[in-house]
Every structure is written in C-alpha cells, then in structure tokens.
Design a protein around this motif. Structure first.
Motif, PDB file in Angstrom:
ATOM      1  N   GLY A 130       0.978  -1.068  -0.112  1.00  0.00           N
ATOM      2  CA  GLY A 130       0.146   0.048   0.077  1.00  0.00           C
ATOM      3  C   GLY A 130       0.797   1.219   0.138  1.00  0.00           C
ATOM      4  N   THR A 132       0.382   3.818   2.513  1.00  0.00           N
ATOM      5  CA  THR A 132       0.011   4.707   3.998  1.00  0.00           C
ATOM      6  C   THR A 132       1.539   4.999   4.389  1.00  0.00           C
ATOM      7  N   SER A 139      -0.060   1.935  -5.287  1.00  0.00           N
ATOM      8  CA  SER A 139      -1.620   1.604  -5.011  1.00  0.00           C
ATOM      9  C   SER A 139      -1.890   0.478  -6.231  1.00  0.00           C
ATOM     10  N   TRP A 233     -17.052   5.846   1.784  1.00  0.00           N
ATOM     11  CA  TRP A 233     -16.661   5.648   0.616  1.00  0.00           C
ATOM     12  C   TRP A 233     -17.466   5.023  -0.383  1.00  0.00           C
ATOM     13  N   ASP A 287      -5.634   7.611   9.098  1.00  0.00           N
ATOM     14  CA  ASP A 287      -4.770   6.531   8.854  1.00  0.00           C
ATOM     15  C   ASP A 287      -5.404   5.423   9.628  1.00  0.00           C
ATOM     16  N   CYS A 290      -4.671   0.753   6.701  1.00  0.00           N
ATOM     17  CA  CYS A 290      -4.516   0.624   5.329  1.00  0.00           C
ATOM     18  C   CYS A 290      -5.659   1.271   4.591  1.00  0.00           C
ATOM     19  N   GLY A 291      -5.168   1.623   3.455  1.00  0.00           N
ATOM     20  CA  GLY A 291      -6.346   2.328   2.525  1.00  0.00           C
ATOM     21  C   GLY A 291      -7.459   1.570   2.032  1.00  0.00           C
ATOM     22  N   GLU A 294      -7.503  -1.744   0.116  1.00  0.00           N
ATOM     23  CA  GLU A 294      -6.300  -2.319  -0.286  1.00  0.00           C
ATOM     24  C   GLU A 294      -6.329  -4.082  -0.355  1.00  0.00           C
TER      25      GLU A 294
END
Length: 352
Positions: A130, A132, A139, A233, A287, A290-291, A294
């Motif tokens: 990732g 972060t 990505s 999201w 944060d 992880c995004g 991911e």
C-alpha cells in the motif's frame, strides 16, 4: 427535605460522571507513532518465515507467525523489543525451557524506509504494502483498460438484467447520504483513484437505505466527542455497477467480488456501507492501518499490525457501528451491513 436541591445535586453528579467518562475515553486514545518508527513497521520475510513489526504504546513488538493460515497475525507469537540505540534492539525470549536474548537490527534505505530486519543470525527482507505512511508500494491497480474497452463493458452491463432470485424481496427506501449531518461523502468509485483505475459511477452522490442512514447519524453523534466523523466511501451500488465491476475483472481475479448473477453484493440492497474516520477539525481522513480496498493482509479486521492508534481507531469504528445495528465482516475492516441485508431486493435504480 429540599427536593429541588437534591435533584440539582444528582444532576450535577450525573453531569460530572458523563464528563469524566468522556474525558477518560478521550484520554485512552493512543498517541500517533513518530514517522521514523512508522517507516520500519510492516512485513518482513526470509528463511521460509514471516515476521511482523508493529508499534504498541510507544514500543516495538515482533510478531512471529507460526501458521500461514493466520492471515491477520492475530495468533502469532509476540516478542517485545527493547531499544538499545536508534535501529538496534534486543529480543528477550523467556520460558520454562529457555531464556535467550537476540539482537535485532533494522536497515533503512536512503529515504528512511526499513528494508531489512536482522534477528540474531537470520535476515528478513521487507515486503511493502500500500501507500500509507511508512509504506512505499504503489497503489494496487487492476490491468489498465482503454476507454474503448470500458465503453464496451459499460454497454454490456447496462443490457444485463437483475436475476429474478436477487430482485425478489423487500425494497429499501434510498436517501441521499449527504443528508446525514456530519457524515463526509467521498465516493471512491466516482473517480479513477480506485483499484479499477477508472470511474464506475457517473455521479459522486451516494445513497443508503433510510434505516441505515438514521443509524449512521447516531454513530456520527457518538463519534463527535472524540473529534471524529464518518467518511463514506461507498454505499448503495446499482446491480449493473456490480455487473460492470465483475466484467472488468480478469478470470484469475473474479473471486475478488461476489458473482452478480448468483449472489450479488449486499451494496445492491442499500444496506451496506464502506466507511472510515476523518478528523472533524482538519477534515482529513484518518490513517486506519491501510487504505480502502487495499487487497492485502492489512485489510482484515483482526489485523494485529500497524500502530496502537490505528488498531484503536479500527476498534472504535467497529464498536460504534455495531452498537447501532451494523455488522462488520472480517475480510474488510471498512465494510458494514445494516440489519438483515438478505431479506432485501437487489436494486438497479440509478444513483443520480
């Protein structure tokens, strides 16, 4: 007896209790780890073994995975590291049959990222994940497609019809998620910064069932004293978009999503959401280890790595969501489903 004074005293005591409880909760929020520590956290591999370096309340810990099936390292053996100087530590292993000490040394690249970890006589290389803080991997993106290819896939998805078995059931009443006070909408699939590298939606609006929206509002109110808010999201996803996503996946990656022809996605019902936390003060997303989306070991809800603060934030989010009727899943820490999604029909109405 002066009941007015008694009631006033009880009210004051209750207010003190509530304020003290809130202050204690806020005081329990772990401090963020410094950047130089974050830069060495993560996965290291070598000698057919995997280790994970994490931060726990200002101290580094080494997790040794004893079973490859333990994807989140939740059952790994844990060894606290004692700092000697800068990137040198000692690992103490104590037990009824042994009491040994090993030196642990990290090596960094010119940018400060940890690239290897030497434990005793064994060296482990860093595996980056990732984007972060502390990670330098790109990505994750699926194979890039041309605009013409995407146009063909969109046309094919638009022609498809929701299977009768999925179309049956109660239909959720959808509402604009932007109407939920305090909830920040960041529709990831409305842009190109997602694992598909292309927009799946034609609008940045997100919708959710009326009942789920009310529950999100309650979560938001409970998070506000911490200075946090919910960032959304993804939410309701038209069935045709699930079909498009499935068509865009190569055959070897089809298992990343549920088959739209047989199971569909709980997002199609309007009762599933993908959420994280953001700072009410700065507006920046926090944060969480992880995004969003991911595809790595860090996506698991029980992932034992990262920092104390990241694990705390995940736990806080899950606790508050589940208190309001949402259910989390192990596979994705950000995914929650409200009530019984499976009694609802999979919808294919536009989210315009």
């Amino acid at each position: 007896m002066n009941y007015r004074n008694l009631l006033a005293g009880l009210a004051a005591g209750l207010l003190f209790y509530v304020q003290t409880g809130a202050e204690l909760a806020l005081a329990a929020v772990p401090k963020d780890a410094p950047k130089d520590i974050k830069y060495i956290l993560g996965f290291y591999y070598g000698n057919g073994e995997n280790i994970l370096i994490r931060e726990n309340n200002g101290r580094l810990e080494l997790l040794y995975r004893t079973a490859l099936g333990d994807k989140s390292f939740a059952a790994a053996n844990l060894y606290p590291l004692s700092k000697v100087h800068f990137d040198s530590y000692t690992l103490q292993e104590s037990g009824p049959m042994s009491n040994t000490e090993a030196g642990v040394r990290f090596e960094r690249d010119p940018d400060g990222y940890g690239i290897s970890c030497r434990v005793g006589g064994n060296t482990y290389s860093r595996y980056f994940l990732g984007t972060t803080t502390g990670e330098r991997a790109k990505s994750f993106r699926l194979a890039e497609r041309s605009a013409e290819d995407w146009a063909k896939l969109r046309a094919e998805a638009a022609k498809a019809a929701v299977p009768a078995a999925l179309a049956a059931g109660e239909q959720a009443q959808l509402v604009d998620a932007a109407t939920v006070a305090g909830v920040k909408v960041n529709s990831v699939y409305a842009g190109s910064d997602n694992l598909f590298g292309a927009p799946l939606y034609t609008t940045s609006k997100l919708f959710v069932s009326k009942e789920a929206a009310a529950a999100l509002g309650k979560v938001q109110k409970r998070l506000a004293p911490y200075g946090y808010g919910l960032v959304l999201w993804d939410a309701y996803r038209p069935w045709s978009v699930s079909k498009l996503a499935n068509l865009a996946l190569s055959d070897d990656k089809k298992d990343m999503l549920e088959d739209p022809e047989t199971k569909g996605s709980t997002h199609n019902t309007g009762n599933a959401v993908d959420v994280g936390l953001y700072s009410l003060e700065s507006g920046e997303e926090l944060d969480m280890g992880c995004g969003f989306d991911e595809p790595s070991l860090r996506q698991y809800a029980s992932y034992a790595g990262g920092t104390s603060r990241e694990r705390y934030l995940r736990s806080l989010l899950r606790e508050e969501m589940e208190l309001q009727g949402f259910k989390g899943i192990e596979m994705e820490w950000w995914h929650f489903e409200f009530g019984d999604c499976f009694k609802f029909a999979h919808l294919n109405v536009s989210n315009q």
